[in-house]
Design an enzyme around this catalytic site. Sequence first.
Site, PDB file in Angstrom:
ATOM      1  N   TRP A   5      37.896  44.687  30.198  1.00 30.44           N
ATOM      2  CA  TRP A   5      36.823  43.976  30.904  1.00 30.44           C
ATOM      3  C   TRP A   5      37.324  42.670  31.498  1.00 30.44           C
ATOM      4  O   TRP A   5      36.937  42.296  32.604  1.00 30.44           O
ATOM      5  CB  TRP A   5      35.606  43.767  29.990  1.00 30.44           C
ATOM      6  CG  TRP A   5      35.083  45.082  29.519  1.00 30.44           C
ATOM      7  CD1 TRP A   5      35.094  45.567  28.242  1.00 30.44           C
ATOM      8  CD2 TRP A   5      34.522  46.129  30.332  1.00 30.44           C
ATOM      9  NE1 TRP A   5      34.568  46.841  28.208  1.00 30.44           N
ATOM     10  CE2 TRP A   5      34.203  47.208  29.473  1.00 30.44           C
ATOM     11  CE3 TRP A   5      34.257  46.264  31.694  1.00 30.44           C
ATOM     12  CZ2 TRP A   5      33.644  48.402  29.925  1.00 30.44           C
ATOM     13  CZ3 TRP A   5      33.685  47.454  32.159  1.00 30.44           C
ATOM     14  CH2 TRP A   5      33.384  48.491  31.278  1.00 30.44           C
ATOM     15  N   ASP A  35      32.077  36.178  29.235  1.00 30.20           N
ATOM     16  CA  ASP A  35      31.409  37.479  29.207  1.00 30.20           C
ATOM     17  C   ASP A  35      31.084  37.740  27.731  1.00 30.20           C
ATOM     18  O   ASP A  35      31.992  37.979  26.924  1.00 30.20           O
ATOM     19  CB  ASP A  35      32.370  38.534  29.771  1.00 30.20           C
ATOM     20  CG  ASP A  35      31.843  39.962  29.611  1.00 30.20           C
ATOM     21  OD1 ASP A  35      30.746  40.146  29.055  1.00 30.20           O
ATOM     22  OD2 ASP A  35      32.547  40.896  30.060  1.00 30.20           O
ATOM     23  N   LYS A  83      23.887  46.160  24.539  1.00 27.93           N
ATOM     24  CA  LYS A  83      24.436  46.197  23.175  1.00 27.93           C
ATOM     25  C   LYS A  83      23.490  45.478  22.208  1.00 27.93           C
ATOM     26  O   LYS A  83      22.857  46.096  21.376  1.00 27.93           O
ATOM     27  CB  LYS A  83      25.835  45.585  23.121  1.00 27.93           C
ATOM     28  CG  LYS A  83      26.902  46.455  23.787  1.00 27.93           C
ATOM     29  CD  LYS A  83      27.323  45.834  25.049  1.00 27.93           C
ATOM     30  CE  LYS A  83      28.572  46.365  25.683  1.00 27.93           C
ATOM     31  NZ  LYS A  83      28.725  47.770  25.916  1.00 27.93           N
TER      32      LYS A  83
HETATM   33  N1  PMP Z   1      32.043  43.380  29.655  1.00 18.90           N
HETATM   34  C1  PMP Z   1      32.074  43.906  28.419  1.00 18.90           C
HETATM   35  C2  PMP Z   1      32.631  43.078  27.297  1.00 18.90           C
HETATM   36  C3  PMP Z   1      31.583  45.190  28.195  1.00 18.90           C
HETATM   37  O1  PMP Z   1      31.621  45.717  26.978  1.00 18.90           O
HETATM   38  C4  PMP Z   1      31.060  45.928  29.286  1.00 18.90           C
HETATM   39  C5  PMP Z   1      30.479  47.309  29.126  1.00 18.90           C
HETATM   40  N2  PMP Z   1      30.709  47.972  28.013  1.00 18.90           N
HETATM   41  C6  PMP Z   1      31.068  45.342  30.547  1.00 18.90           C
HETATM   42  C7  PMP Z   1      31.551  44.065  30.693  1.00 18.90           C
HETATM   43  C8  PMP Z   1      30.524  46.076  31.747  1.00 18.90           C
HETATM   44  O2  PMP Z   1      29.173  46.105  31.635  1.00 18.90           O
HETATM   45  P1  PMP Z   1      28.210  46.808  32.695  1.00 18.90           P
HETATM   46  O3  PMP Z   1      28.421  48.278  32.509  1.00 18.90           O
HETATM   47  O4  PMP Z   1      26.857  46.342  32.275  1.00 18.90           O
HETATM   48  O5  PMP Z   1      28.588  46.352  34.046  1.00 18.90           O
END
Ligand code: PMP
Length: 390
Positions: free
Chosen positions: A132, A199, A223
């Site tokens: 991420w 994030d 989550k």
């Molecule tokens: N950042 C983290 C730490 C994540 O765990 C996730 C998704 N699992 C995301 C970003 C991406 O999230 P989204 O699918 O809501 O764009």
Amino acid sequence: MIIVLRINEFLLRLGCIPYIFLNFALDNEFCPPMKKYNFNAGPSMLPREVVEKTAQAVLDYDGMGLSLMELSHRSAEFKPILDEARLLLKELLDVPAGYEVLFLGGGASMHFCMVPFNFLRSKAAYLNTGTWSTKAIKEARLFGEVVEVASSADKAFSYIPKDFEVPADADYLHVTSNNTIYGTQMRHDPDSPVPLVADMSSDILSRPVDVSKYNCIYGGAQKNLAQSGLSFAIVKESALGRAGRAIPSILDYGVHIANGSMFNTPPTLPIYTALCNLRWVREQGGVVEMARRAEERAAVVYDEIERNSLFMATAVEEDRSYMNIDFVMAPGYEELEAPFVSFASERGVVAIKGHRSVGGFRASCYNAMPLEGAKVLAACMREFEKNVKK
Ligand code: PMP
């Protein structure tokens, strides 16, 4: 049980109504469904009462005879939901004055782009701790210079880099506080010479946070907050308006703040779920209690991983996540990976398969996971070992 079945058969032959009642009793009392512990990484487990309240609101919101899904986001009924959710998130995280809370669509990935659009003037620092972070870096590079201050890619993202220098002229340092895929976590807000941006998709509301260190905290809701379709952001208002570029309205934090998350239609039902969940967190004792439970739960699973000769944790001990517990089969037992997933699933432990990019197992233990779930997983691991070693 056999007698009940025989009576049932007899009644069925007679075409008797009690057949229906007996069937109901059989389904619910004599054969209760197996209790499931949901270790999904996201969308993931929510407190049962939050799911029930959402379900009720879908059918009939507050006795109105209308579904919440059918109400305008500008209606007199929805406005208090959004207002209370905003206030509660501020209260639970002790958000200082000068920050605003946003509930938007788009997911965390949208903020990978919104953050540099709004805060990157010339240079930004990013800590790379996994998939991420890497994605966030890729987006930021579209907007200016990005300094990757450190990366744990050299060891399969199994740790959080500690010794790195942040350029004093960076507009911000971006971190991913919990790495959902690799199972590592910064359990404390890092020190930085420049404001932080984080994030917190997968550990928001799981611990107290010193919000004053951050220009922006964002994440997807799916989550620890609500179902998917919603994202949140906590934005320092005085840090806005300095990027020196035109920003499309829909990606401008300032526009969303000015419109109270109503610049366009926000995801109304997930915001209601978020509100129910925020109320639940408060009733349970707030983020301090969430942090205590997270540590206790994680210890049960990590202790068993350490003790059990069949399994091995993947992250270094000091950086292990309390939210996503990653482990693999110990060398020599790799072929038992799929059998353990089935073994656990037969005992109600579901969705422990690791992320497709890393394999192994991942037990995600967000706020809603009861201690009992961690204990059942640990017991499965013990029983599996006994069966293999006998
Ligand atoms: N950042 C983290 C730490 C994540 O765990 C996730 C998704 N699992 C995301 C970003 C991406 O999230 P989204 O699918 O809501 O764009």
